[in-house]
Design a protein around this motif. Structure first.
Motif, PDB file in Angstrom:
ATOM      1  N   HIS A  35     142.732 111.391 -10.126  1.00 42.87           N
ATOM      2  CA  HIS A  35     144.488 110.592 -10.159  1.00 42.87           C
ATOM      3  C   HIS A  35     145.316 111.383 -10.723  1.00 42.87           C
ATOM      4  N   ASN A 128     143.035 116.882  -6.770  1.00 43.11           N
ATOM      5  CA  ASN A 128     143.871 115.902  -7.558  1.00 43.11           C
ATOM      6  C   ASN A 128     145.387 116.545  -7.633  1.00 43.11           C
ATOM      7  N   VAL A 130     144.727 112.767  -7.127  1.00 42.95           N
ATOM      8  CA  VAL A 130     144.441 111.640  -5.741  1.00 42.95           C
ATOM      9  C   VAL A 130     143.791 110.511  -5.998  1.00 42.95           C
ATOM     10  N   SER A 131     144.563 109.776  -5.590  1.00 41.07           N
ATOM     11  CA  SER A 131     143.773 107.988  -6.038  1.00 41.07           C
ATOM     12  C   SER A 131     142.437 107.948  -4.713  1.00 41.07           C
ATOM     13  N   VAL A 132     141.853 107.280  -5.337  1.00 38.45           N
ATOM     14  CA  VAL A 132     140.537 107.008  -4.954  1.00 38.45           C
ATOM     15  C   VAL A 132     140.904 105.184  -4.873  1.00 38.45           C
ATOM     16  N   GLN A 133     141.090 104.754  -3.217  1.00 35.48           N
ATOM     17  CA  GLN A 133     142.061 103.439  -3.002  1.00 35.48           C
ATOM     18  C   GLN A 133     140.835 102.422  -3.171  1.00 35.48           C
ATOM     19  N   HIS A 145     138.585 105.936   0.453  1.00 33.87           N
ATOM     20  CA  HIS A 145     139.055 105.386   1.171  1.00 33.87           C
ATOM     21  C   HIS A 145     140.341 106.337   0.081  1.00 33.87           C
ATOM     22  N   THR A 146     141.007 107.575   0.125  1.00 39.14           N
ATOM     23  CA  THR A 146     142.156 107.690  -0.668  1.00 39.14           C
ATOM     24  C   THR A 146     143.566 107.829  -0.531  1.00 39.14           C
ATOM     25  N   SER A 147     144.493 108.717  -1.523  1.00 41.30           N
ATOM     26  CA  SER A 147     145.758 108.299  -1.456  1.00 41.30           C
ATOM     27  C   SER A 147     146.053 110.182  -0.167  1.00 41.30           C
ATOM     28  N   GLU A 148     144.812 110.532  -0.019  1.00 39.55           N
ATOM     29  CA  GLU A 148     145.716 111.132   1.285  1.00 39.55           C
ATOM     30  C   GLU A 148     144.306 111.190   2.575  1.00 39.55           C
ATOM     31  N   TYR A 173     137.903 102.606 -14.001  1.00 34.25           N
ATOM     32  CA  TYR A 173     137.591 101.973 -12.868  1.00 34.25           C
ATOM     33  C   TYR A 173     136.325 102.084 -12.218  1.00 34.25           C
TER      34      TYR A 173
END
Length: 405
Positions: A35, A128, A130-133, A145-148, A173
């Motif tokens: 992230h 990056n 990129v956040s992993v949701q 599931h990521t921000s991309e 996290y």
């Protein structure tokens, strides 16, 4: 969604990048997600910007864990000499400091560049920021599931580090994911961190701030979570309390509400050795002032502070009773004091606690309950002493995981 990856590494720090590079070079299709806009910030700021990247003496004895045997396999398979070979192969010049600590001659950025280079050799994909949701387990695969968008993978490697230095994006996290999947987590707390004191405990801190003194320090006890320690290191007095290598080491073993013990004369190095009894019993000193005698082995400001504490300032040694001499000696050689607390995550170098090692296979770093889910580096309940050992754990755990992948 693209075709499934062999491994997705969540976290592009020391352990994550190293693991990805090794796995990629072993033929695995690896994706690293992080992230942070800039990777390797903790490496960059470490060791005063020169990165204490390992320690030549790194061994299981240099690590704290509820299971002290857990580190043995990984450290044996990837000892410090192997990482030193890699550093040398990349043409990075380094030097040895105190007690086997190795630092870059030039800059910590060289270690970051080396890790990127190793990833490039292994055709690793790095994305990056990129956040992993969310992370879900579906049949034989894992879905991230990521921000991309979504990514599918055969294995997930959690390498997001610990909670220290929140300013550079530290998070819990990996611990959240461990808990999500029912894995035990040892409660985290700051380690390798300065200790604070109340004015009542140590009222003359402001006068003594900036002094550095070699000491012997003891902290913890056999009955505590990580046992007890004793170190010979330099102690630094600050406006807020105590810092320096001695206190950072002791902080990992310290338990709130309990004292630490300091021998202010225990680490003095003198030709032929130092005899404390000789100092306190030498009758040749009988006409000297107490603070003058103490100043022969301690910084003048500290000598004065100890003399004042026992109301012996300005008194000749001949005027000091045996009882008062003994009390002064006890004060200086076994100074017991209760810290008010630590300076917290902002000042901590590493995290104590993390994913419980009983949940992981020590040879592979994989979850025993969930095949395909790995935890490496600082997020595991393995914490090294000061001096390059935590980086060595990042390399060793990353290597063990990559081999298993």
């Amino acid at each position: 969604m693209s075709k499934a990856w062999d491994a997705i590494v969540v976290g592009g720090g020391a352990a994550g990048l190293f693991c990805a590079g090794v796995a990629g070079q072993l033929g695995k299709k690896v994706l690293v997600l992080d992230h942070a806009p800039v990777l390797g910030e903790k490496i960059r700021i470490s060791g005063g910007g020169r990165c204490n990247f390992t320690n030549v003496h790194s061994s299981p004895a240099n690590f704290l864990s509820l299971n002290p045997h857990f580190v043995k396999s990984a450290l044996a398979r990837y000892p410090s000499k192997e990482f030193i070979k890699l550093v040398t192969a990349h043409g990075i010049n380094y030097h040895e400091k105190h007690q086997g600590q190795l630092f870059c001659d030039d800059s910590a950025k060289q270690i970051i560049e080396m890790l990127f280079s190793e990833c490039a050799k292994g055709k690793v994909t790095i994305r990056n920021p990129v956040s992993v949701q969310a992370i879900a387990h579906e049949g034989e695969h894992w879905l991230l599931h990521t921000s991309e968008g979504a990514e599918k993978t055969k294995t997930v490697v959690m390498a997001t580090g610990g909670l220290p230095v929140p300013a550079i994006g530290a998070t819990a996290y990996s611990l959240d994911i461990a808990k999500q999947f029912g894995l035990e987590v040892v409660e985290p707390r700051p380690a390798l961190v300065p200790l604070s004191f109340t004015a009542e405990t140590f009222g003359n801190l402001n006068e003594l701030a900036g002094l550095s003194v070699p000491v012997r320090i003891a902290s913890g006890s056999k009955g505590h979570r990580y046992g007890a320690c004793r170190f010979n290191e330099d102690l630094l007095l600050t406006h807020k309390g105590l810092s320096g290598p001695a206190v950072l080491q002791a902080s990992s073993y310290w338990v709130e509400g309990e004292p630490i013990h300091i021998d202010w004369l225990g680490a003095i190095e003198r030709p032929g050795g130092f005899n404390c009894d000789e100092l306190f019993n030498n009758e040749e000193n009988h006409l000297k002032l107490t603070e003058t005698i103490l100043a022969s082995v301690l910084p003048q400001r500290l000598a004065k502070a100890f003399a004042e504490q026992r109301n012996l300032m300005g008194r000749k040694w001949a005027e000091v009773s045996k009882k008062d001499r003994q009390a002064l000696k006890e004060l200086i050689t076994n100074w017991s004091v209760k810290p008010a607390g630590t300076l917290g995550w902002k000042k901590a170098e590493v995290m104590l606690g993390g994913v419980d090692t009983k949940e992981l296979d020590g040879q592979t770093m994989m979850s025993r309950k969930l095949p395909g889910l790995y935890f490496i580096g600082e997020c595991v309940d393995v914490t090294g002493h000061l001096g390059g050992h935590n980086f060595q754990w990042a390399w060793a755990s990353g290597y063990a995981c990559a081999q298993a992948l």
